[in-house]
Design an enzyme around this catalytic site. Structure first.
Site, PDB file in Angstrom:
ATOM      1  N   SER A  46       0.847  -1.190   0.000  1.00  0.00           N
ATOM      2  CA  SER A  46       0.000   0.000   0.000  1.00  0.00           C
ATOM      3  C   SER A  46       0.880   1.236   0.000  1.00  0.00           C
ATOM      4  O   SER A  46       2.005   1.212   0.521  1.00  0.00           O
ATOM      5  CB  SER A  46      -0.900   0.015   1.247  1.00  0.00           C
TER       6      SER A  46
ATOM      7  N   TYR B 264      -1.790  -0.748  10.505  1.00  0.00           N
ATOM      8  CA  TYR B 264      -1.864  -1.008   9.059  1.00  0.00           C
ATOM      9  C   TYR B 264      -0.594  -0.538   8.357  1.00  0.00           C
ATOM     10  O   TYR B 264      -0.015  -1.267   7.533  1.00  0.00           O
ATOM     11  CB  TYR B 264      -3.091  -0.314   8.474  1.00  0.00           C
TER      12      TYR B 264
END
Length: 254
Positions: A143, A156
């Protein structure tokens, strides 16, 4: 089952494939003739979408953070198709309910890292011998949040940053037989078609991107498919950002 009889002879395992980017990747690979094994925790939806995708799709339930389930799932793939040529690690926990650092529960932190980081390691561990046998490839879905953050996203961001490091470590350990790369999506509208129709994105959403639009699952799937292809034979240990240019855009409040 003889995979060669159902397409191009190559078999790919795609995790977290019941919806969103994972489903888009599975559909794209099937369109190129791959036999695709979809995995997900959502058995009902996974079984449904695999039927829609046709004969070249096969679904198994898997919690990627559970080594026993990973080992069993890989064994099922080999038992069914006799080979494995590609691994796409897409399964992840991306909970939008961000927690402040002071309220971050250790069990939550550990679950995020278990799925997002330990999962790809476990899959690589158990798939490696079979990928080596066929000169295979691994693609990890990271990501842009591995390199830039919003507040209260420690778990995350850390998991995706670790995944980038794991990617180049695996490339060194598994090469030259197996190539390993990462794709880092930015804003991808991965919602189901009904949700996109009910609440379409705005012109502002699209216009803020240097590419002029928000990304689609197909944008990510095309990159993944290329990285798994023979054309990417000299590419390993790398990160490919698919974000419409947003991570290169200088933004200051006026």
């Amino acid at each position: 089952m003889d995979a060669a009889a159902t397409g191009n002879g190559r078999v790919a395992l795609v995790t977290g494939a019941a919806r969103g980017i994972g489903l888009g990747i599975a559909a794209w690979l099937i369109s190129e003739g791959w036999q695709v094994v979809l995995t997900d925790l959502d058995r009902e939806r996974g079984s449904k979408v695999s039927k829609v995708l046709g004969d070249n799709a096969w679904f198994i339930t898997m919690d990627v953070a559970d080594e026993k389930q990973v080992a069993q799932g890989v064994a099922e793939v080999l038992g069914q198709f006799g080979r494995l040529d590609a691994l796409v690690c897409n399964a992840a926990v991306a909970d939008p309910r961000n927690m402040t650092l002071e309220s971050l529960d250790l069990a939550y932190w550990n679950r995020i890292l278990a799925v997002n980081l330990s999962g790809p390691m476990l899959l690589a561990k158990h798939c490696a011998p079979y990928l080596r046998a066929h000169g295979g490839a691994i693609v990890n879905l990271a990501s842009t949040r591995a390199r830039q953050s919003e507040p209260n996203t420690e778990a995350y961001a850390a998991s995706k940053g670790g995944l980038l490091a794991l990617t180049h470590a695996l490339a060194m350990s598994l090469g030259p037989e197996v190539r390993v790369n990462a794709v880092s999506p930015g804003w991808i509208d991965a919602r189901d078609p009904a949700a996109r129709r009910a609440e379409p994105l705005t012109d502002v959403d699209h216009a803020q991107h240097p590419a002029g639009r928000v990304g689609t699952v197909e944008d990510v799937a095309a990159m993944v498919a290329w990285l798994l292809s023979r054309q990417a034979g000299f590419v390993t240990g790398q990160e490919f950002v698919v974000d419409g240019g947003m991570s290169k855009k200088m933004i200051y409040s006026e």
